[in-house]
Enzyme design. Structure first.
Site, PDB file in Angstrom:
ATOM      1  N   ASP A  12      49.507  48.964  47.822  1.00  0.00           N
ATOM      2  CA  ASP A  12      48.770  48.389  48.944  1.00  0.00           C
ATOM      3  C   ASP A  12      49.744  48.080  50.069  1.00  0.00           C
ATOM      4  O   ASP A  12      50.946  47.912  49.841  1.00  0.00           O
ATOM      5  CB  ASP A  12      48.039  47.112  48.524  1.00  0.00           C
ATOM      6  CG  ASP A  12      46.842  46.803  49.417  1.00  0.00           C
ATOM      7  OD1 ASP A  12      46.543  47.609  50.340  1.00  0.00           O
ATOM      8  OD2 ASP A  12      46.203  45.758  49.216  1.00  0.00           O
ATOM      9  N   GLY A  13      49.201  48.027  51.271  1.00  0.00           N
ATOM     10  CA  GLY A  13      49.948  47.639  52.452  1.00  0.00           C
ATOM     11  C   GLY A  13      49.230  46.503  53.137  1.00  0.00           C
ATOM     12  O   GLY A  13      48.023  46.324  52.962  1.00  0.00           O
ATOM     13  N   GLU A  50      50.849  51.126  54.111  1.00  0.00           N
ATOM     14  CA  GLU A  50      50.113  51.783  53.021  1.00  0.00           C
ATOM     15  C   GLU A  50      50.888  53.001  52.509  1.00  0.00           C
ATOM     16  O   GLU A  50      51.015  53.201  51.301  1.00  0.00           O
ATOM     17  CB  GLU A  50      48.721  52.212  53.497  1.00  0.00           C
ATOM     18  CG  GLU A  50      47.785  51.076  53.838  1.00  0.00           C
ATOM     19  CD  GLU A  50      47.120  50.399  52.647  1.00  0.00           C
ATOM     20  OE1 GLU A  50      47.369  50.808  51.494  1.00  0.00           O
ATOM     21  OE2 GLU A  50      46.342  49.458  52.877  1.00  0.00           O
ATOM     22  N   ASP A  72      43.847  51.789  47.821  1.00  0.00           N
ATOM     23  CA  ASP A  72      42.581  51.433  48.455  1.00  0.00           C
ATOM     24  C   ASP A  72      42.535  51.956  49.891  1.00  0.00           C
ATOM     25  O   ASP A  72      41.641  51.621  50.653  1.00  0.00           O
ATOM     26  CB  ASP A  72      42.320  49.923  48.392  1.00  0.00           C
ATOM     27  CG  ASP A  72      43.359  49.099  49.124  1.00  0.00           C
ATOM     28  OD1 ASP A  72      44.205  49.663  49.850  1.00  0.00           O
ATOM     29  OD2 ASP A  72      43.326  47.860  48.975  1.00  0.00           O
ATOM     30  N   HIS A 127      39.787  44.871  47.561  1.00  0.00           N
ATOM     31  CA  HIS A 127      39.201  43.521  47.547  1.00  0.00           C
ATOM     32  C   HIS A 127      37.865  43.490  46.807  1.00  0.00           C
ATOM     33  O   HIS A 127      36.927  42.823  47.224  1.00  0.00           O
ATOM     34  CB  HIS A 127      39.055  42.990  48.979  1.00  0.00           C
ATOM     35  CG  HIS A 127      40.324  43.115  49.764  1.00  0.00           C
ATOM     36  ND1 HIS A 127      41.431  42.324  49.525  1.00  0.00           N
ATOM     37  CD2 HIS A 127      40.678  43.967  50.749  1.00  0.00           C
ATOM     38  CE1 HIS A 127      42.411  42.684  50.346  1.00  0.00           C
ATOM     39  NE2 HIS A 127      41.980  43.679  51.096  1.00  0.00           N
ATOM     40  N   ASP A 137      47.875  44.046  46.251  1.00  0.00           N
ATOM     41  CA  ASP A 137      47.600  43.328  47.496  1.00  0.00           C
ATOM     42  C   ASP A 137      48.476  42.076  47.590  1.00  0.00           C
ATOM     43  O   ASP A 137      49.052  41.788  48.654  1.00  0.00           O
ATOM     44  CB  ASP A 137      46.117  42.963  47.567  1.00  0.00           C
ATOM     45  CG  ASP A 137      45.774  42.179  48.820  1.00  0.00           C
ATOM     46  OD1 ASP A 137      45.889  42.739  49.920  1.00  0.00           O
ATOM     47  OD2 ASP A 137      45.391  40.998  48.698  1.00  0.00           O
TER      48      ASP A 137
END
Length: 147
Positions: A12-13, A50, A72, A127, A137
């Protein structure tokens, strides 16, 4: 090949402002073992973070292996599995003949991907309570805090 034979990577970023300070995070899982990595940059974008998460995760593997990357980010998933072929064919230009954004990172990601036996790209909804995506995350946000 079973899932046990593959390294699972969740990435994740994050960015506080876009552009602004950003972070990337990755959770690597293999045969019941886990490794967490993260980092950040002062002036960046969410999309760059990302991509950077996947680059750093793949680069941290010390030998070629079979990998499943969970992200994601549809930008990352579609970019590396679909769009990159056209970008390369057009000399890193979009269909509209504009320079590809983040071409430096896409080229680095392509090189890292090619170091491995096989890489699968899977999109997961962000999320949405997915345990490992949520941990990625958290790592990305920790990366933001580090700058």
């Amino acid at each position: 090949m079973t899932t046990e034979d593959k390294v699972e990577i969740y990435t994740d970023g994050a960015c506080k402002g876009n552009p602004g300070p950003g972070g990337w995070g990755a959770l690597l899982r293999y045969k019941g073992k886990e490794k967490e990595i993260c980092g950040g940059e002062r002036g960046t974008t969410n999309n760059r973070m990302e991509i950077m998460a996947v680059i750093r995760a793949l680069a941290s593997l010390n030998r070629p292996c079979n990998v499943v990357v969970y992200t994601d980010s549809q930008y990352v998933q579609k970019g590396i599995s679909e769009w990159i072929h056209g970008w390369k064919a057009r000399g890193w230009r979009t269909a509209a003949k504009e320079p590809v954004k983040n071409a430096d990172l896409w080229q680095e990601l392509d090189a890292e991907r090619n170091r491995h036996l096989a890489v699968e790209w899977r999109w997961v909804k962000g999320h949405a309570g997915h345990e490992f995506n949520e941990r990625a995350d958290q790592l990305a946000n920790k990366g933001v805090e580090s700058v």
